[in-house]
Write a protein that holds these residues in place. Structure first.
Motif, PDB file in Angstrom:
ATOM      1  N   GLY A 184      -2.934  -8.257   5.279  1.00 44.15           N
ATOM      2  CA  GLY A 184      -2.053  -8.910   4.281  1.00 44.15           C
ATOM      3  C   GLY A 184      -1.030  -8.267   3.686  1.00 44.15           C
ATOM      4  N   ALA A 185      -0.997  -7.004   3.676  1.00 46.43           N
ATOM      5  CA  ALA A 185      -0.232  -6.152   2.904  1.00 46.43           C
ATOM      6  C   ALA A 185       1.201  -6.460   3.137  1.00 46.43           C
ATOM      7  N   GLN A 186       2.089  -6.492   2.170  1.00 47.58           N
ATOM      8  CA  GLN A 186       3.713  -6.679   2.638  1.00 47.58           C
ATOM      9  C   GLN A 186       4.375  -5.403   2.318  1.00 47.58           C
ATOM     10  N   GLY A 187       4.688  -4.685   3.155  1.00 45.30           N
ATOM     11  CA  GLY A 187       5.602  -3.711   3.551  1.00 45.30           C
ATOM     12  C   GLY A 187       4.671  -2.390   2.808  1.00 45.30           C
ATOM     13  N   LEU A 188       5.236  -1.247   3.000  1.00 46.51           N
ATOM     14  CA  LEU A 188       4.632   0.267   2.580  1.00 46.51           C
ATOM     15  C   LEU A 188       5.546   0.733   1.488  1.00 46.51           C
ATOM     16  N   ASN A 189       4.708   1.839   0.786  1.00 46.37           N
ATOM     17  CA  ASN A 189       5.218   2.528  -0.202  1.00 46.37           C
ATOM     18  C   ASN A 189       5.085   4.127   0.297  1.00 46.37           C
ATOM     19  N   CYS A 190       6.136   4.652   0.279  1.00 49.06           N
ATOM     20  CA  CYS A 190       6.349   6.271   0.752  1.00 49.06           C
ATOM     21  C   CYS A 190       6.749   7.005  -0.400  1.00 49.06           C
ATOM     22  N   GLN A 191       6.429   8.341  -0.644  1.00 50.67           N
ATOM     23  CA  GLN A 191       6.851   9.188  -1.651  1.00 50.67           C
ATOM     24  C   GLN A 191       7.997  10.234  -1.371  1.00 50.67           C
ATOM     25  N   LYS A 192       7.886  10.275   0.132  1.00 50.71           N
ATOM     26  CA  LYS A 192       8.787  11.264   0.757  1.00 50.71           C
ATOM     27  C   LYS A 192       9.506  10.692   1.885  1.00 50.71           C
ATOM     28  N   ILE A 193      10.789  11.289   2.167  1.00 52.32           N
ATOM     29  CA  ILE A 193      11.529  10.806   3.318  1.00 52.32           C
ATOM     30  C   ILE A 193      10.632  11.060   4.689  1.00 52.32           C
ATOM     31  N   GLN A 226       8.883  -1.974   8.920  1.00 50.85           N
ATOM     32  CA  GLN A 226      10.319  -2.281   8.750  1.00 50.85           C
ATOM     33  C   GLN A 226      10.792  -2.411   7.171  1.00 50.85           C
ATOM     34  N   ASP A 227       9.601  -2.617   6.464  1.00 49.47           N
ATOM     35  CA  ASP A 227       9.738  -2.611   4.932  1.00 49.47           C
ATOM     36  C   ASP A 227       9.203  -1.713   4.416  1.00 49.47           C
ATOM     37  N   ILE A 228       9.983  -0.573   3.815  1.00 50.54           N
ATOM     38  CA  ILE A 228       9.311   0.377   3.310  1.00 50.54           C
ATOM     39  C   ILE A 228       9.954   1.036   1.822  1.00 50.54           C
ATOM     40  N   LEU A 229       9.209   1.241   0.825  1.00 46.24           N
ATOM     41  CA  LEU A 229       9.837   1.597  -0.546  1.00 46.24           C
ATOM     42  C   LEU A 229       9.600   3.024  -0.867  1.00 46.24           C
ATOM     43  N   ILE A 230      10.564   3.828  -0.952  1.00 47.28           N
ATOM     44  CA  ILE A 230      10.353   5.163  -1.223  1.00 47.28           C
ATOM     45  C   ILE A 230      10.584   5.143  -2.944  1.00 47.28           C
ATOM     46  N   THR A 231       9.472   5.636  -3.432  1.00 42.49           N
ATOM     47  CA  THR A 231       9.509   5.536  -4.808  1.00 42.49           C
ATOM     48  C   THR A 231       9.808   6.911  -5.302  1.00 42.49           C
ATOM     49  N   PHE A 232      11.044   7.378  -4.924  1.00 41.30           N
ATOM     50  CA  PHE A 232      11.274   8.666  -5.468  1.00 41.30           C
ATOM     51  C   PHE A 232      12.878   8.552  -5.427  1.00 41.30           C
ATOM     52  N   SER A 233      13.424   9.461  -6.796  1.00 40.84           N
ATOM     53  CA  SER A 233      14.813   9.746  -6.706  1.00 40.84           C
ATOM     54  C   SER A 233      15.316  10.724  -5.644  1.00 40.84           C
ATOM     55  N   ILE A 234      16.026  10.266  -4.665  1.00 42.97           N
ATOM     56  CA  ILE A 234      16.568  11.015  -3.661  1.00 42.97           C
ATOM     57  C   ILE A 234      17.952  11.656  -3.917  1.00 42.97           C
ATOM     58  N   PRO A 254       0.719  -1.064  -0.108  1.00 40.54           N
ATOM     59  CA  PRO A 254       0.101  -0.082   0.049  1.00 40.54           C
ATOM     60  C   PRO A 254       0.976   1.402   0.043  1.00 40.54           C
ATOM     61  N   HIS A 255       0.192   2.326  -0.809  1.00 39.50           N
ATOM     62  CA  HIS A 255       0.877   3.582  -0.832  1.00 39.50           C
ATOM     63  C   HIS A 255       0.287   4.379   0.311  1.00 39.50           C
ATOM     64  N   ILE A 256       1.167   5.094   1.251  1.00 35.73           N
ATOM     65  CA  ILE A 256       0.555   5.606   2.261  1.00 35.73           C
ATOM     66  C   ILE A 256       0.059   7.184   2.074  1.00 35.73           C
ATOM     67  N   LYS A 257       0.662   7.704   1.004  1.00 36.96           N
ATOM     68  CA  LYS A 257       0.278   9.067   0.332  1.00 36.96           C
ATOM     69  C   LYS A 257      -1.004   9.320   0.522  1.00 36.96           C
ATOM     70  N   THR A 258      -2.018   8.410   0.220  1.00 41.38           N
ATOM     71  CA  THR A 258      -3.397   8.951   0.397  1.00 41.38           C
ATOM     72  C   THR A 258      -3.959   9.107   1.804  1.00 41.38           C
ATOM     73  N   HIS A 259      -3.483   8.378   2.666  1.00 38.23           N
ATOM     74  CA  HIS A 259      -4.085   8.677   4.171  1.00 38.23           C
ATOM     75  C   HIS A 259      -3.031   9.031   5.048  1.00 38.23           C
ATOM     76  N   LYS A 260      -1.734   8.984   4.998  1.00 37.48           N
ATOM     77  CA  LYS A 260      -0.655   9.259   5.900  1.00 37.48           C
ATOM     78  C   LYS A 260      -1.048   8.986   7.266  1.00 37.48           C
ATOM     79  N   ILE A 261      -1.538   8.056   7.720  1.00 36.93           N
ATOM     80  CA  ILE A 261      -2.312   7.636   8.906  1.00 36.93           C
ATOM     81  C   ILE A 261      -1.470   6.294   9.232  1.00 36.93           C
ATOM     82  N   PRO A 262      -0.602   6.019  10.350  1.00 39.33           N
ATOM     83  CA  PRO A 262      -0.135   4.616  10.651  1.00 39.33           C
ATOM     84  C   PRO A 262      -1.223   3.693  11.105  1.00 39.33           C
TER      85      PRO A 262
END
Lengths: 371, 371
Positions: A72-81, A93-101, A54-62
């Motif tokens: 059943g989701a595996q890991g999270l997707n974030c857009q910002k550090i 513990q499993d976070i994918l930041i889909t952005f070029s840092i 799931p990408h948390i950008k939509t809710h931003k709520i832990p």
């Protein structure tokens, strides 16, 4: 906290009262629709055997991410550090930041983050980004996982061909402090065949060189239920599905009855027989049109058209409404926004309800950070 | 505070450093342009002999309102009770809320506010709003001043004719707990003649009945420098002029060099020869088009066109840029937003600078309140 939402009582005291008792404008989330959206998408992903991130950008709520993980989701997707930082604080513990840092300050934060969670991943689509990452992570105890972002038709970021993906993957593999993590795309809606063709070609080139892709990450909500048409993908990412909105209903992903977010507004003026003005403008609904001509769907007056927004006012054209049933000054309006993710980004807290009775008020914890 | 803007140091430590050292996306305000905008408009209002009432919606920062007052402004204009509350906390005593206040919770807050500042005023354009106000203020020691909002061509709120304005003014005058404060309009741009005709007719009708207008309030930034064409108005309200933006430059109110706000962004991807992607999307620039086809003016690459925004990415078309001077990954972009007021509403703090050197970081104090 209290002043942020309700000027007379602390938010905790809101639980159990009715959303109709709250002043407007106010976005609210229907718990039943939220839960149904989470389980419907997770069941599909389970059925087709893909990991769902799931990408948390939509809710931003832990608390919502926790529910997505329980489902059943595996890991999270974030857009910002900063988003990753907030969800790391919440124990993910499993976070994918889909952005070029890029840039020393962000790279330093990224290094701190990589040290404090098990499995951090970022993306890159250029040698410049890779060299910046390697400059920061080279020599560190723990390498950073980097996926190659591919433009499979979405027209945003990403390398343009499987050959370019191959070259950048080799560069990452050979870069000090970095590990090649796989491939990622933010595809165009209904672009499953192009996406599969691009990804499978890139995977083939890499396999021939003995390089394996740990993750092949596809994404997007609009044509999410076609994820099975991209067999090369090991996982799918989506954010908007959790609340849904008018644009997702138009795309066929859901119905308007699956939209968990509504913005409650009040008619403050009825200057003419055909014009109503509400207390929700671009600072409550945002100006996102997403291809629509108007600024949201009015649930309880479907013939009303939100023709214009100023900052704190919305102008409705009532000419198509039954003259005897047009909303009067003081009447409540319920609006499904064109785009739910940008509405979350405007408010510091979100009110949840079950059948109109408030269940909780969650801080929008990852809102308000510049980067 | 620190995490909201800068993840490595408290904001106070930013003063004296260069804005180019900060990570992006980041809106910044040029102190010299800000000061020039404040004095230019105030001098004009002084010259034509009208009171000037700044609308704080654009900045939401008490320190800027204080500077506007020092320059000669008389009173403030707010759009929400929470905004008035924040500026009352900051010591402002003359506040006009240009909104029809409805509902028990807001009316109760309004009563508290009327008790704590010298001169609070609101507007109404319907008997429903007047009766709600009278229901709350009737019998209270201190009456509430209510202005009649008139639609002189703006097409938003307001009574539709001088006769309607007269009737509502009489209703207010005869309502327990209320005092008739005068007339107000949010006019259409370049609608000065229509506005003067409407207001002078209404003033005439009221005078014939022995009712005087304490305030006749005109407003708007786009054709602000035509305020002298509305002699009936005793004051003018404006917000956007303080920062200015691309839309105000197009309207002829200012030049692009008068725009005090720029959003700093960084190129994070160059997928093709003609496409750049920056780290500023709809959550940094907003989707406000205000009649433009693109999402902002790129100061340091004027031929670049911001053709699309997703939440955290902006897509630029570089095809009109000199091939040898197109921005590369890591390069900085400076953007003048289409609409500055909605950008202020996205950030919790605002960075100010003089010639690129940071002078202060102000909390956007009135941001984040639902109503």
């Amino acid at each position: 906290m209290d002043k942020k939402l309700h000027k007379l009582a602390p938010n905790t005291s809101l639980v159990g009262s009715f959303i109709t008792q709250l002043s407007t404008p106010l976005p609210v989330i229907d718990e039943d629709r939220l839960e149904n959206n989470i389980t419907r998408v997770q069941s599909y992903m389970d059925k087709i055997g893909k990991a769902f991130r799931p990408h948390i950008k939509t809710h931003k709520i832990p608390a919502i991410a926790t529910r997505q993980a329980e489902a059943g989701a595996q890991g999270l997707n974030c857009q910002k550090i900063s988003e990753a930082d907030v969800f790391a604080d919440a124990g993910f513990q499993d976070i994918l930041i889909t952005f070029s840092i890029l840039g020393p300050e962000k790279l330093e934060e990224l290094a701190v983050l990589n040290g404090r969670i098990d499995d951090l991943k970022v993306v890159a689509d250029s040698a410049t980004t890779v060299s910046g990452l390697s400059g920061m992570f080279g020599g560190k105890d723990k390498a950073l996982k980097v996926l190659v972002e591919c433009d499979t038709g979405g027209g945003r970021c990403g390398v343009q061909s499987a050959a370019e993906a191959f070259d950048l993957a080799c560069l990452i593999s050979g870069s000090d402090g970095l590990t090649f993590g796989g491939l990622l795309t933010y595809p165009k809606t209904d672009g499953e065949l192009e996406t599969e063709a691009f990804l499978s070609e890139a995977i083939g080139l890499l396999k021939a060189r003995g390089i394996t892709c740990g993750i092949v990450s596809n994404g997007g909500t609009p044509s999410l239920f076609n994820a099975h048409l991209v067999p090369s993908a090991t996982e799918h990412r989506a954010g908007t599905y959790v609340y849904n909105d008018r644009a997702m209903a138009r795309a066929g992903h859901c119905s308007l009855d699956d939209c968990a977010m509504e913005i409650l507004a009040t008619v403050v003026s009825r200057p003419t027989q055909t014009r109503a003005v509400i207390d929700a403008g671009s600072k409550a609904l945002t100006s996102d049109l997403l291809g629509f001509d108007d600024f949201g769907y009015v649930v309880n007056h479907p013939e009303a058209v939100i023709t214009g927004l100023s900052e704190e006012h919305g102008v409705l054209d009532l000419s198509k409404c039954d003259p005897d049933k047009r909303p009067q000054v003081g009447d409540r309006i319920r609006i499904i926004p064109n785009h739910t993710c940008v509405v979350s980004n405007l408010v510091d807290q979100m009110v949840f309800h079950k059948g109109g009775v408030i269940t909780r008020v969650e801080p929008v914890a990852a809102r308000g950070y510049v980067w």
